[in-house]
Scaffold this motif. Structure first.
Motif, mmCIF file in Angstrom:
data_model
loop_
_atom_site.group_PDB
_atom_site.id
_atom_site.type_symbol
_atom_site.label_atom_id
_atom_site.label_comp_id
_atom_site.label_asym_id
_atom_site.label_seq_id
_atom_site.Cartn_x
_atom_site.Cartn_y
_atom_site.Cartn_z
ATOM 1 N N UNK A 281 0.814 -1.218 0.000
ATOM 2 C CA UNK A 281 0.000 0.000 0.000
ATOM 3 C C UNK A 281 0.846 1.265 0.000
ATOM 4 N N UNK A 282 2.091 1.189 0.495
ATOM 5 C CA UNK A 282 2.932 2.379 0.526
ATOM 6 C C UNK A 282 3.319 2.831 -0.886
ATOM 7 N N UNK A 283 3.656 1.882 -1.751
ATOM 8 C CA UNK A 283 4.006 2.219 -3.131
ATOM 9 C C UNK A 283 2.786 2.716 -3.893
ATOM 10 N N UNK A 284 1.648 2.087 -3.699
ATOM 11 C CA UNK A 284 0.433 2.496 -4.407
ATOM 12 C C UNK A 284 -0.028 3.871 -3.931
ATOM 13 N N UNK A 285 0.116 4.161 -2.632
ATOM 14 C CA UNK A 285 -0.214 5.501 -2.133
ATOM 15 C C UNK A 285 0.656 6.557 -2.798
ATOM 16 N N UNK A 286 1.945 6.225 -3.004
ATOM 17 C CA UNK A 286 2.833 7.146 -3.708
ATOM 18 C C UNK A 286 2.319 7.417 -5.116
ATOM 19 N N UNK A 287 1.972 6.358 -5.844
ATOM 20 C CA UNK A 287 1.461 6.540 -7.203
ATOM 21 C C UNK A 287 0.168 7.345 -7.213
ATOM 22 N N UNK A 288 -0.744 7.007 -6.319
ATOM 23 C CA UNK A 288 -2.024 7.718 -6.271
ATOM 24 C C UNK A 288 -1.835 9.188 -5.901
ATOM 25 N N UNK A 289 -0.805 9.491 -5.113
ATOM 26 C CA UNK A 289 -0.584 10.879 -4.704
ATOM 27 C C UNK A 289 -0.233 11.771 -5.888
ATOM 28 N N UNK A 290 0.184 11.182 -7.012
ATOM 29 C CA UNK A 290 0.475 11.984 -8.199
ATOM 30 C C UNK A 290 -0.749 12.784 -8.625
ATOM 31 N N UNK A 291 -1.936 12.267 -8.367
ATOM 32 C CA UNK A 291 -3.170 12.952 -8.772
ATOM 33 C C UNK A 291 -3.412 14.221 -7.972
ATOM 34 N N UNK A 292 -2.808 14.332 -6.800
ATOM 35 C CA UNK A 292 -3.008 15.516 -5.958
ATOM 36 C C UNK A 292 -2.032 16.637 -6.299
ATOM 37 N N UNK A 293 -1.018 16.348 -7.129
ATOM 38 C CA UNK A 293 0.057 17.308 -7.367
ATOM 39 C C UNK A 293 -0.348 18.365 -8.392
ATOM 40 N N UNK A 294 -0.036 19.631 -8.128
ATOM 41 C CA UNK A 294 -0.307 20.685 -9.116
ATOM 42 C C UNK A 294 0.573 20.519 -10.344
ATOM 43 N N UNK A 295 0.046 20.917 -11.490
ATOM 44 C CA UNK A 295 0.787 20.828 -12.748
ATOM 45 C C UNK A 295 2.131 21.544 -12.650
ATOM 46 N N UNK A 296 2.158 22.694 -11.984
ATOM 47 C CA UNK A 296 3.395 23.460 -11.860
ATOM 48 C C UNK A 296 4.489 22.721 -11.127
ATOM 49 N N UNK A 297 4.131 21.885 -10.154
ATOM 50 C CA UNK A 297 5.134 21.105 -9.423
ATOM 51 C C UNK A 297 5.802 20.098 -10.357
ATOM 52 N N UNK A 298 5.014 19.482 -11.228
ATOM 53 C CA UNK A 298 5.564 18.509 -12.167
ATOM 54 C C UNK A 298 6.493 19.200 -13.157
ATOM 55 N N UNK A 299 6.065 20.344 -13.705
ATOM 56 C CA UNK A 299 6.888 21.059 -14.675
ATOM 57 C C UNK A 299 8.157 21.610 -14.030
ATOM 58 N N UNK A 300 8.078 21.995 -12.785
ATOM 59 C CA UNK A 300 9.264 22.482 -12.064
ATOM 60 C C UNK A 300 10.337 21.401 -12.011
ATOM 61 N N UNK A 301 9.931 20.163 -11.796
ATOM 62 C CA UNK A 301 10.876 19.060 -11.696
ATOM 63 C C UNK A 301 11.262 18.489 -13.057
ATOM 64 N N UNK A 302 10.605 18.948 -14.106
ATOM 65 C CA UNK A 302 10.884 18.443 -15.441
ATOM 66 C C UNK A 302 12.037 19.170 -16.099
ATOM 67 N N UNK A 303 12.534 20.213 -15.474
ATOM 68 C CA UNK A 303 13.641 21.004 -16.000
ATOM 69 C C UNK A 303 13.279 21.507 -17.399
#
Length: 470
Positions: A281-303
Motif C-alpha cells: 500500500x505504501x508504493x500504491x499511495x505514492x502513485x495515487x498521490x500523483x493525482x493531488x500534485x499541481x501541474x506546476x510542481x511537475x513542470x518544475x521538476x521536469x527542468x
C-alpha cells in the motif's frame, strides 16, 4: 464559438492569413491570470475535466491512475474520504482561482472554520462543527481568507500590463522591443497578417489547457482549428524530459535503504521490460498521490526537457519574468512552486512537496507571510484524515501494478492474464527487488506524465537514456 453561459474574454489575435495560424495574441490581464492559473491545478482535476471532452486527452498514465482509484473498493482506503481526495483534489490556490474571470474547476470553494476563542486558538478546519482540540467546543466560526490589499481587479498579474502571448504559449513582457518581437515571430510582411477579435469562454480556455499538453500550437488549435485532441501516450515521447538518475538492476544501493519503499518487479528477460509489479500500500499511495500534485510542481521538476506539447514553455516564461509583473512574491510562488492543501500530504511522502501554511493576523486568515509584521503563528489544520496516516490506503495490503500503472488488488489469475496479454511466457520472467527513494519517486512521477511504460522507463537501464523529440 465561446461558451455563452459564462463570462467571456475578448482577445486581439494576429493571424498569418496564408497558413491560418496564430502568430500572437495581445490579451488583457484577465486572460493571463487564467493562463498562469494552469500551474496550480492538480493532475486529478485535469484528468477529471479532460473527460468532459468528446475525445478525452490521454496524459501518459495519469488517466490509468485515476481510473484505478475509481475502481478500488472504498474499504481499502485509510478512510472513505481518501478516495474522494484523490478523485477531487483541492487546489491550494483555490481562493485566488475563484476570482478568475473564467473558472475552470467546478469544485465548491473551501470554507474555513475556527472556534470562538480565535485569539488563542491555533487550529483551523474546513468542516463546520469539528471539535476544537484546544477548548473542547465546536469550530463553527467561519473565517474569510485575507488577500493582498493590492489585489484589486487582478488575481496573479499586477496592473494593466499588456503581454504578448505566442502560439506556443511563450509570454513576452512589454519591455521587449517591437523589432525583437516581430523578428522572433517572423513577422516580416504586414500585408500577410490579419487581426481578429475572438471571444472565448470557459470551454475554450479548458481546451487550451488540454491542447497545450499535446500540441506546439495550442492557440491555433483552440481559436482557429478546433479539432479532436491528440493523445499524449505515443511511444515517440518515452523518456523525454526525464533527467533524474535512478536505481538500475545490478547497481549498488544509493545510500541507506531506511525510509525507502521495497517493490518486487516481474521482468521479461528477453524483452527487458517490466511486466508488472507486486507492491504494498505504501508504493500504491505514492502513485495515487500523483493525482493531488499541481501541474506546476511537475513542470518544475521536469527542468527544460522536450515535451510533445508546449506547456513547459509557459512555465519557463513565467519563471523568466522573475516575478516583477506578479502582484507579490507570494503570488509568484503560488504559480512556480505550488503547494498541497494541508491534509493531502502524508507521513514519509517521498516527493518533497510542501503544504500551504495558514496564519491568523488581525483576526483574518492569510497564507502570505509577507503580510505579517511580527513572527507569524502558524495554524494547524485538522480534519477527518489523520496526519499520522502513512498514505491513502490501509495496510498491510498487496496490489498488482502494470507497467502503464493500472492498479488492482493482487491476484495470481490477474498476473497470468497480464503475461498472456504481453505475450510473455512464464519461463521468460524473473523477479527483481528495487527500492524507491526520492529520486525514483520523482522519476516515476515524470514518467507517469510522459509515457505509457512507467515501470520499465524508471527501472530498466536499456530504456532510460533520454531521447529528444525529432
Amino acid at each position: 464559438m465561446a461558451d455563452k453561459s459564462t463570462n467571456n474574454i475578448e482577445l486581439k489575435v494576429l493571424v498569418d492569413k496564408e497558413s491560418n495560424k496564430v502568430i500572437f495574441i495581445e490579451p488583457e490581464n484577465d486572460f493571463v491570470d487564467v493562463l498562469f492559473s494552469f500551474m496550480t491545478i492538480p493532475m486529478g482535476t485535469i484528468i477529471r475535466l479532460a473527460r468532459k471532452h468528446s475525445d478525452p486527452v490521454v496524459i501518459g498514465c495519469m488517466n490509468n491512475l485515476y481510473a484505478s482509484v475509481e475502481n478500488i473498493d472504498e474499504q481499502k482506503f485509510w478512510i472513505d474520504i481518501c478516495k474522494d481526495m484523490l478523485l477531487h483534489p483541492c487546489n491550494a490556490a483555490d481562493h485566488h482561482c475563484n476570482l478568475l474571470k473564467l473558472k475552470l474547476d467546478d469544485a465548491e470553494p473551501r470554507r474555513y472554520f475556527m472556534c470562538w476563542y480565535t485569539s488563542s486558538c491555533k487550529f483551523l478546519s474546513y468542516d463546520r462543527n469539528t471539535s476544537s482540540p484546544c477548548h473542547g467546543g465546536v469550530m463553527d466560526r467561519e473565517k474569510s481568507l485575507r488577500l493582498d490589499p493590492s489585489q484589486v481587479g487582478n488575481v496573479f498579474v499586477k496592473g494593466e500590463i499588456r503581454f504578448t502571448v505566442t502560439d506556443d504559449l511563450q509570454v513576452i513582457p512589454p519591455i521587449a522591443s517591437t523589432n525583437y518581437v516581430f523578428t522572433k515571430l517572423d513577422v516580416m510582411d504586414v500585408d500577410a497578417t490579419e487581426e481578429l477579435t475572438i471571444n472565448i469562454g470557459t470551454v475554450e480556455m479548458l481546451n487550451l489547457l488540454m491542447t497545450s499538453l499535446v500540441s506546439k500550437t495550442p492557440l491555433t488549435e483552440t481559436l482557429l482549428k478546433p479539432k479532436q485532441e491528440p493523445k499524449l501516450s505515443s511511444s515517440k515521447i518515452i523518456n523525454q524530459a526525464i533527467h533524474i538518475e535512478s536505481q538500475m538492476f545490478g547497481d549498488p544501493m544509493d545510500g541507506d535503504e531506511e525510509g525507502k519503499i521495497s517493490v518486487k518487479l516481474v521482468v521479461s528477460k528477453s524483452k527487458k521490460m517490466v511486466c508488472y509489479a507486486e507492491a504494498g500500500e505504501d508504493f500504491v499511495s505514492l502513485l495515487f498521490s500523483f493525482l493531488t500534485l499541481p501541474l506546476g510542481f511537475i513542470l518544475k521538476n521536469m527542468k527544460d526537457g522536450s515535451l510533445r506539447g508546449c506547456i513547459s514553455h509557459l512555465y519557463k516564461t513565467i519563471r523568466d519574468l522573475d516575478g516583477q509583473y506578479m502582484i507579490s512574491n507570494h503570488h509568484n510562488e503560488m504559480i512556480l512552486d505550488p503547494k498541497l492543501v494541508p491534509g493531502f500530504c502524508y507521513k514519509n511522502s517521498l516527493l518533497g512537496i510542501e503544504e500551504t501554511s495558514y496564519y491568523l493576523v488581525n483576526n483574518m486568515l492569510t497564507t502570505d507571510r509577507s503580510l505579517i509584521s511580527t513572527e507569524p503563528s502558524q495554524l494547524k489544520v485538522i480534519g477527518k484524515k489523520d496526519d499520522s496516516a502513512l498514505g491513502f490506503l490501509k495496510g498491510p495490503a498487496m496490489f498488482v501494478v502494470t507497467d502503464n500503472l493500472v492498479v488492482r488488488p493482487i491476484s495470481r489469475i490477474l498476473e497470468l492474464h497480464i503475461l498472456k496479454d504481453l505475450n510473455v511466457p512464464v519461463t521468460d520472467i524473473e523477479d527483481q527487488i528495487v527500492h524507491v527513494g526520492k529520486k525514483e519517486a520523482l522519476h516515476l512521477l515524470l514518467s507517469s506524465f510522459l509515457c505509457d511504460s512507467v515501470l520499465t522507463n524508471t527501472f530498466v537501464a536499456d530504456l532510460r537514456e533520454p531521447k529528444q523529440e525529432q
